[in-house]
Design an enzyme around this catalytic site. Structure first.
Site, mmCIF file in Angstrom:
data_model
loop_
_atom_site.group_PDB
_atom_site.id
_atom_site.type_symbol
_atom_site.label_atom_id
_atom_site.label_comp_id
_atom_site.label_asym_id
_atom_site.label_seq_id
_atom_site.Cartn_x
_atom_site.Cartn_y
_atom_site.Cartn_z
ATOM 1 N N GLY A 19 -10.417 0.707 24.998
ATOM 2 C CA GLY A 19 -9.556 1.411 25.949
ATOM 3 C C GLY A 19 -8.973 0.474 26.985
ATOM 4 O O GLY A 19 -8.670 -0.691 26.707
ATOM 5 N N SER A 20 -8.863 0.953 28.221
ATOM 6 C CA SER A 20 -8.129 0.223 29.257
ATOM 7 C C SER A 20 -8.787 -1.074 29.710
ATOM 8 O O SER A 20 -8.133 -1.895 30.364
ATOM 9 C CB SER A 20 -7.910 1.134 30.466
ATOM 10 O OG SER A 20 -7.090 2.230 30.115
ATOM 11 N N THR A 21 -10.073 -1.281 29.402
ATOM 12 C CA THR A 21 -10.684 -2.562 29.765
ATOM 13 C C THR A 21 -10.061 -3.717 28.985
ATOM 14 O O THR A 21 -10.246 -4.886 29.340
ATOM 15 C CB THR A 21 -12.203 -2.540 29.506
ATOM 16 O OG1 THR A 21 -12.443 -2.036 28.190
ATOM 17 C CG2 THR A 21 -12.911 -1.676 30.532
#
Length: 603
Positions: free
Chosen positions: A317-319
């Site tokens: 995801g956004s990491t």
């Protein structure tokens, strides 16, 4: 008168005549049938005796000359007993030298009531405090049989001595050795365990079985001899080497407590927390929860024996967004001050892509690259990577190691999952979803490695937990080979992205990781769980929340990652970020990290 005449006649004969007559008489007697049989038998006996002597002489010659070497070898084998003495495994210690795995003697306690000189009731009362059981329970055991009753297993040396001091007849101790893990579950995810056959079955105990078990040796004893046969001077010499880890038990304990607390609060399925020195890849902490006690591994589910931080895949995801930005910067597709329009929702082919806050924020308009990270804009990230050719992006993903492994020195790591190149470049939706960390899968340890490349100025380093074999004086005897750091980003690019990540903690989705006086860079992540990597599809409810932090931002050194699997509710910013904050506070205390100056904090 006649007798007297014969005597007179014999007296008148010469001695020769008398001998001649005797010989004739003897020959006549010998020719008689009975006499001939006796002579035959005597001759036969003589032949047999001579034959036996010859056979015995031949046998002796064969045994002492022909078969001498073989018989000597056989005799030696019968006279010698080969003994394999117990040789303890080498201990494992943390980076401070504290033993986390070692061999120790344990005792099995047998009772033989028929040999008791005191009553069973009195014996039970005496044993109760040592065995930590009630006297009633022990008394029930003592009534089972008259001999050979097992009262306790795996008693420590201390308990053994305390029972001996009671001077109770009818008790028997059987000594053996077992692997002991004094910190119980604290380092189980790293160290693993040893089974009843003294074979490592997980973690470093498995990976370094030969290194920890030392070399097998044999001792030969001669039957009837008081002392063993002469052996080499170094025989049974036990070195004082220990396998030292990079793990800090103090930080590990803090991580375990923090993670357990958060899992209980959120009713999450599981979680992992890791701390890495980005300069060299040394892991200071690696925790998976729930875990197990390696002293009693047989009481736990097999699923817990694997370290899922390196055996299970998930979509980050956004990491992953900071990594995607670094790729675009390094490929000269964008500049740090580039601006992109955030619609809030866009379509690629028939797929809808929208920001997580689109329902109540809508379109944000023009955003800088730093603002895209701060607000975790999916649309903005799609715009950024669309400045690159899909094939160029794919080559970068491969260069970063996606589709492969980190090479961590722990067993059973699996490779990350990346689509084939032809499939990735065939549709614009694949580069689009990659920009915000979906459409591919990796392990938490690989995400930690990628974040480390931003913290250390652009190098991929191999995560590792083993420093090497050291003696009691700290002298290095053996050290595992480490991967040469591989440059993937320029120092300028890495520094620019870390600065953007600092804004995420200061004013963005990562505010829950902020610590007064310290400059921390980070990125949140909240991703849907894939139901099947082969068939595709995402769970409607299950998600994984995560947060990756780099500190101190002014001079990056450490990377902290927390991944919480299937919490009941919440996001990476509300669940994982607070975990990382508490871990950073523990790290600051243990490593003595000083606060940033007022001037640096103001930047």
């Amino acid at each position: 008168m006649a007798r007297r005449q014969r005597s007179s006649i014999n007296w008148l004969r010469s001695p020769r005549e008398i001998r001649s007559e005797k010989q004739i008489a003897l020959r006549q007697k010998a020719t008689e049938p009975g006499t001939r049989d006796l002579q035959t038998r005597l001759a036969l006996v003589g032949v047999i005796l001579i034959g036996a002597c010859l056979a015995l002489a031949l046998r002796l010659y064969k045994l002492q000359v022909v078969s001498h070497q073989n018989l000597q070898k056989l005799a030696r084998q019968q006279q010698l007993v080969t003994v394999h003495p117990f040789i303890p495994r080498r201990p494992i210690v943390d980076r401070m030298g504290n033993a986390v795995a070692l061999d120790e003697p344990v005792y099995q306690l047998y009772a033989h009531p028929k040999l008791f000189t005191k009553s069973k009731e009195e014996i039970a009362e005496k044993l109760a405090p040592h065995l930590r059981r009630s006297a009633t329970q022990i008394l029930i055991n003592l009534s089972e049989s008259e001999s050979g009753i097992v009262l306790a297993r795996d008693l420590t040396e201390e308990v053994h001595r305390s029972i001996i001091q009671e001077r109770l007849d009818g008790l028997e101790f059987v000594r053996r050795h077992q692997r002991f893990y004094p910190y119980q579950d604290l380092l189980a995810d790293v160290v693993g365990y040893v089974d009843g056959e003294r074979q490592g079955q997980a973690g470093l105990e498995y990976l370094h079985q030969d290194l920890l078990a030392r070399s097998d040796v044999a001792l030969q004893l001669t039957l009837g001899a008081i002392t063993p046969d002469p052996v080499a001077g170094e025989f049974l010499y036990l070195d004082n080497l220990s396998l030292q880890l990079t793990i800090d038990s103090r930080l590990q304990r803090a991580a375990r407590l923090i993670l357990k607390k958060k899992l209980a609060e959120t009713s999450a399925k599981r979680g992992t927390v890791m701390v890495m020195d980005a300069k060299n890849g040394a892991l200071l902490s690696l925790i998976c929860e729930p875990s197990y006690d390696p002293n009693r591994y047989y009481e736990f589910d097999l699923e817990l024996f694997k370290n899922w931080a390196l055996t299970d895949l998930y979509e980050p995801g956004s990491t992953f967004k900071p990594i995607a930005v670094a790729i675009a910067l390094e490929a000269d597709a964008i500049k740090p001050d580039s601006v992109f329009y955030d619609d809030g929702k866009i379509y690629r082919e028939h797929w809808e892509i929208e920001n997580f806050d689109y329902s109540y924020i809508g379109a944000r308009g023009n955003l800088s690259v730093s603002e895209i990270l701060k607000h975790s804009s999916n649309v903005g990230m799609v715009r950024i990577l669309e400045e690159m050719q899909p094939s160029t992006l794919y080559n970068w993903l491969q260069r970063l190691g996606l589709g492969g492994k980190t090479g961590i020195d722990l067993p059973f790591e699996i490779a990350s999952l990346l689509r084939p190149g032809w499939e990735f470049t065939a549709s614009p939706v694949h580069p689009a979803t990659t920009s915000f960390g979906q459409g591919f899968a990796l392990t938490p340890i690989q995400l930690l490695q990628l974040q480390g490349s931003l913290a250390n100025g652009g190098f991929l380093v191999k995560p590792h937990v083993v420093r090497g074999l050291f003696d009691s004086e700290g002298k290095l005897s053996w050290q595992p080979k480490q991967m040469k750091p591989k440059r993937v980003f320029s120092e300028e690019t890495a520094r620019a992205v870390v600065s953007m990540m600092e804004n995420v903690v200061r004013d963005g989705t990562g505010k829950n990781a902020k610590i007064p006086g310290y400059r921390i860079a980070g990125k949140t992540g909240t991703s849907q769980k894939v139901t099947s990597y082969s068939g595709g599809g995402y769970s409607e409810y299950a998600k994984i929340t995560s947060f990756a932090a780099i500190l101190p931002a002014e001079s990056p050194r450490y990377v902290v990652l927390a991944v919480i699997d299937e919490p009941e509710s919440g996001t990476g910013g509300t669940i994982a970020a607070p975990v990382v904050k508490e871990m950073i506070q523990a790290l600051i205390s243990i490593e003595g990290i000083t606060p940033a100056s007022e001037k640096e904090v103001a930047k």
